[in-house]
Motif scaffolding. Structure first.
Motif, PDB file in Angstrom:
ATOM      1  N   THR A  84      12.256   3.765  -5.290  1.00 50.68           N
ATOM      2  CA  THR A  84      12.998   2.563  -5.661  1.00 50.68           C
ATOM      3  C   THR A  84      13.163   1.640  -4.469  1.00 50.68           C
ATOM      4  O   THR A  84      12.995   0.421  -4.580  1.00 50.68           O
ATOM      5  CB  THR A  84      14.379   2.950  -6.218  1.00 50.68           C
ATOM      6  OG1 THR A  84      14.189   3.871  -7.289  1.00 50.68           O
ATOM      7  CG2 THR A  84      15.126   1.741  -6.705  1.00 50.68           C
ATOM      8  N   PHE A  85      13.482   2.212  -3.315  1.00 53.01           N
ATOM      9  CA  PHE A  85      13.672   1.409  -2.112  1.00 53.01           C
ATOM     10  C   PHE A  85      12.377   0.689  -1.724  1.00 53.01           C
ATOM     11  O   PHE A  85      12.402  -0.493  -1.342  1.00 53.01           O
ATOM     12  CB  PHE A  85      14.151   2.292  -0.963  1.00 53.01           C
ATOM     13  CG  PHE A  85      14.319   1.532   0.320  1.00 53.01           C
ATOM     14  CD1 PHE A  85      15.378   0.656   0.481  1.00 53.01           C
ATOM     15  CD2 PHE A  85      13.416   1.688   1.353  1.00 53.01           C
ATOM     16  CE1 PHE A  85      15.536  -0.054   1.658  1.00 53.01           C
ATOM     17  CE2 PHE A  85      13.563   0.986   2.530  1.00 53.01           C
ATOM     18  CZ  PHE A  85      14.628   0.112   2.684  1.00 53.01           C
ATOM     19  N   ASP A  86      11.241   1.378  -1.822  1.00 54.75           N
ATOM     20  CA  ASP A  86       9.954   0.760  -1.472  1.00 54.75           C
ATOM     21  C   ASP A  86       9.618  -0.402  -2.401  1.00 54.75           C
ATOM     22  O   ASP A  86       9.113  -1.431  -1.960  1.00 54.75           O
ATOM     23  CB  ASP A  86       8.826   1.792  -1.515  1.00 54.75           C
ATOM     24  CG  ASP A  86       8.882   2.751  -0.345  1.00 54.75           C
ATOM     25  OD1 ASP A  86       9.355   2.341   0.736  1.00 54.75           O
ATOM     26  OD2 ASP A  86       8.452   3.901  -0.506  1.00 54.75           O
ATOM     27  N   VAL A  87       9.885  -0.242  -3.673  1.00 56.51           N
ATOM     28  CA  VAL A  87       9.603  -1.310  -4.635  1.00 56.51           C
ATOM     29  C   VAL A  87      10.473  -2.529  -4.346  1.00 56.51           C
ATOM     30  O   VAL A  87       9.992  -3.671  -4.338  1.00 56.51           O
ATOM     31  CB  VAL A  87       9.803  -0.809  -6.081  1.00 56.51           C
ATOM     32  CG1 VAL A  87       9.707  -1.949  -7.068  1.00 56.51           C
ATOM     33  CG2 VAL A  87       8.787   0.275  -6.415  1.00 56.51           C
ATOM     34  N   LEU A  88      11.748  -2.302  -4.090  1.00 50.97           N
ATOM     35  CA  LEU A  88      12.650  -3.419  -3.782  1.00 50.97           C
ATOM     36  C   LEU A  88      12.279  -4.095  -2.466  1.00 50.97           C
ATOM     37  O   LEU A  88      12.309  -5.326  -2.368  1.00 50.97           O
ATOM     38  CB  LEU A  88      14.096  -2.925  -3.735  1.00 50.97           C
ATOM     39  CG  LEU A  88      14.680  -2.467  -5.060  1.00 50.97           C
ATOM     40  CD1 LEU A  88      16.078  -1.889  -4.848  1.00 50.97           C
ATOM     41  CD2 LEU A  88      14.712  -3.594  -6.058  1.00 50.97           C
ATOM     42  N   LEU A  89      11.915  -3.311  -1.468  1.00 51.48           N
ATOM     43  CA  LEU A  89      11.523  -3.877  -0.179  1.00 51.48           C
ATOM     44  C   LEU A  89      10.238  -4.690  -0.304  1.00 51.48           C
ATOM     45  O   LEU A  89      10.110  -5.776   0.285  1.00 51.48           O
ATOM     46  CB  LEU A  89      11.360  -2.767   0.850  1.00 51.48           C
ATOM     47  CG  LEU A  89      11.101  -3.199   2.285  1.00 51.48           C
ATOM     48  CD1 LEU A  89      12.249  -4.064   2.792  1.00 51.48           C
ATOM     49  CD2 LEU A  89      10.929  -1.979   3.168  1.00 51.48           C
ATOM     50  N   THR A  90       9.287  -4.209  -1.092  1.00 59.39           N
ATOM     51  CA  THR A  90       8.051  -4.955  -1.317  1.00 59.39           C
ATOM     52  C   THR A  90       8.335  -6.273  -2.016  1.00 59.39           C
ATOM     53  O   THR A  90       7.806  -7.322  -1.620  1.00 59.39           O
ATOM     54  CB  THR A  90       7.072  -4.113  -2.163  1.00 59.39           C
ATOM     55  OG1 THR A  90       6.850  -2.867  -1.509  1.00 59.39           O
ATOM     56  CG2 THR A  90       5.757  -4.830  -2.353  1.00 59.39           C
ATOM     57  N   ALA A  91       9.174  -6.244  -3.029  1.00 54.18           N
ATOM     58  CA  ALA A  91       9.523  -7.479  -3.733  1.00 54.18           C
ATOM     59  C   ALA A  91      10.232  -8.457  -2.802  1.00 54.18           C
ATOM     60  O   ALA A  91       9.942  -9.663  -2.824  1.00 54.18           O
ATOM     61  CB  ALA A  91      10.405  -7.155  -4.930  1.00 54.18           C
ATOM     62  N   LEU A  92      11.124  -7.960  -1.966  1.00 56.34           N
ATOM     63  CA  LEU A  92      11.835  -8.820  -1.017  1.00 56.34           C
ATOM     64  C   LEU A  92      10.880  -9.451  -0.010  1.00 56.34           C
ATOM     65  O   LEU A  92      10.970 -10.652   0.284  1.00 56.34           O
ATOM     66  CB  LEU A  92      12.914  -8.018  -0.294  1.00 56.34           C
ATOM     67  CG  LEU A  92      13.703  -8.773   0.761  1.00 56.34           C
ATOM     68  CD1 LEU A  92      14.586  -9.824   0.090  1.00 56.34           C
ATOM     69  CD2 LEU A  92      14.528  -7.817   1.584  1.00 56.34           C
ATOM     70  N   LEU A  93       9.954  -8.670   0.517  1.00 56.69           N
ATOM     71  CA  LEU A  93       8.999  -9.209   1.488  1.00 56.69           C
ATOM     72  C   LEU A  93       8.096 -10.267   0.864  1.00 56.69           C
ATOM     73  O   LEU A  93       7.820 -11.300   1.488  1.00 56.69           O
ATOM     74  CB  LEU A  93       8.156  -8.081   2.089  1.00 56.69           C
ATOM     75  CG  LEU A  93       8.869  -7.206   3.110  1.00 56.69           C
ATOM     76  CD1 LEU A  93       8.020  -6.004   3.461  1.00 56.69           C
ATOM     77  CD2 LEU A  93       9.209  -8.000   4.356  1.00 56.69           C
ATOM     78  N   LEU A 142       0.835  -1.211   0.000  1.00 55.60           N
ATOM     79  CA  LEU A 142       0.000   0.000   0.000  1.00 55.60           C
ATOM     80  C   LEU A 142       0.867   1.258   0.000  1.00 55.60           C
ATOM     81  O   LEU A 142       0.569   2.227  -0.704  1.00 55.60           O
ATOM     82  CB  LEU A 142      -0.920   0.006   1.213  1.00 55.60           C
ATOM     83  CG  LEU A 142      -2.062  -0.993   1.182  1.00 55.60           C
ATOM     84  CD1 LEU A 142      -2.814  -0.969   2.493  1.00 55.60           C
ATOM     85  CD2 LEU A 142      -2.996  -0.681   0.029  1.00 55.60           C
ATOM     86  N   ARG A 143       1.914   1.232   0.778  1.00 63.62           N
ATOM     87  CA  ARG A 143       2.817   2.378   0.810  1.00 63.62           C
ATOM     88  C   ARG A 143       3.492   2.592  -0.533  1.00 63.62           C
ATOM     89  O   ARG A 143       3.678   3.731  -0.979  1.00 63.62           O
ATOM     90  CB  ARG A 143       3.854   2.137   1.894  1.00 63.62           C
ATOM     91  CG  ARG A 143       4.600   3.345   2.255  1.00 63.62           C
ATOM     92  CD  ARG A 143       5.563   3.063   3.355  1.00 63.62           C
ATOM     93  NE  ARG A 143       6.702   3.908   3.050  1.00 63.62           N
ATOM     94  CZ  ARG A 143       7.829   3.899   3.687  1.00 63.62           C
ATOM     95  NH1 ARG A 143       8.010   3.070   4.663  1.00 63.62           N
ATOM     96  NH2 ARG A 143       8.782   4.705   3.359  1.00 63.62           N
ATOM     97  N   THR A 144       3.844   1.503  -1.195  1.00 60.68           N
ATOM     98  CA  THR A 144       4.495   1.598  -2.500  1.00 60.68           C
ATOM     99  C   THR A 144       3.537   2.127  -3.558  1.00 60.68           C
ATOM    100  O   THR A 144       3.944   2.846  -4.464  1.00 60.68           O
ATOM    101  CB  THR A 144       5.040   0.226  -2.918  1.00 60.68           C
ATOM    102  OG1 THR A 144       5.928  -0.234  -1.905  1.00 60.68           O
ATOM    103  CG2 THR A 144       5.779   0.291  -4.229  1.00 60.68           C
ATOM    104  N   ILE A 145       2.267   1.775  -3.445  1.00 62.61           N
ATOM    105  CA  ILE A 145       1.285   2.259  -4.423  1.00 62.61           C
ATOM    106  C   ILE A 145       1.118   3.769  -4.315  1.00 62.61           C
ATOM    107  O   ILE A 145       1.046   4.476  -5.326  1.00 62.61           O
ATOM    108  CB  ILE A 145      -0.062   1.534  -4.226  1.00 62.61           C
ATOM    109  CG1 ILE A 145       0.069   0.085  -4.668  1.00 62.61           C
ATOM    110  CG2 ILE A 145      -1.182   2.237  -4.985  1.00 62.61           C
ATOM    111  CD1 ILE A 145      -1.125  -0.780  -4.346  1.00 62.61           C
ATOM    112  N   PHE A 146       1.076   4.297  -3.084  1.00 63.02           N
ATOM    113  CA  PHE A 146       0.834   5.727  -2.907  1.00 63.02           C
ATOM    114  C   PHE A 146       2.102   6.579  -3.021  1.00 63.02           C
ATOM    115  O   PHE A 146       2.051   7.698  -3.518  1.00 63.02           O
ATOM    116  CB  PHE A 146       0.147   5.989  -1.563  1.00 63.02           C
ATOM    117  CG  PHE A 146      -1.263   5.463  -1.532  1.00 63.02           C
ATOM    118  CD1 PHE A 146      -2.226   5.969  -2.376  1.00 63.02           C
ATOM    119  CD2 PHE A 146      -1.608   4.449  -0.663  1.00 63.02           C
ATOM    120  CE1 PHE A 146      -3.519   5.486  -2.358  1.00 63.02           C
ATOM    121  CE2 PHE A 146      -2.896   3.953  -0.634  1.00 63.02           C
ATOM    122  CZ  PHE A 146      -3.852   4.476  -1.486  1.00 63.02           C
TER     123      PHE A 146
END
Length: 60
Positions: free
Chosen positions: A39-48, A31-35
């Motif tokens: 780059t860091f948020d996208v990588l962290l979401t993929a990692l999780l 949700l945070r990445t959508i809003f």
């Protein structure tokens, strides 16, 4: 075929606790990445989500 390592009870509990916590963290991060996409948020979401899939497939 593959031999499971015998882990101590402490590490087994840590693994179980982490498997419970990963999905809500991944959804919150999504949700945070959508809003606010960075780059860091996208990588962290993929990692999780990768870690969550590893728990589903019992690779950890």
């Amino acid at each position: 075929m593959f031999k499971r390592k015998n882990l101590s009870p402490f590490f087994k509990k840590c693994r179980e606790g982490l498997s419970i916590v990963v999905l809500p963290l991944a959804l919150f991060q999504l949700l945070r990445t959508i809003f606010i996409p960075t780059t860091f948020d996208v990588l962290l979401t993929a990692l999780l989500f990768f870690i969550y899939i590893c728990f589903l497939k019992k690779w950890f």
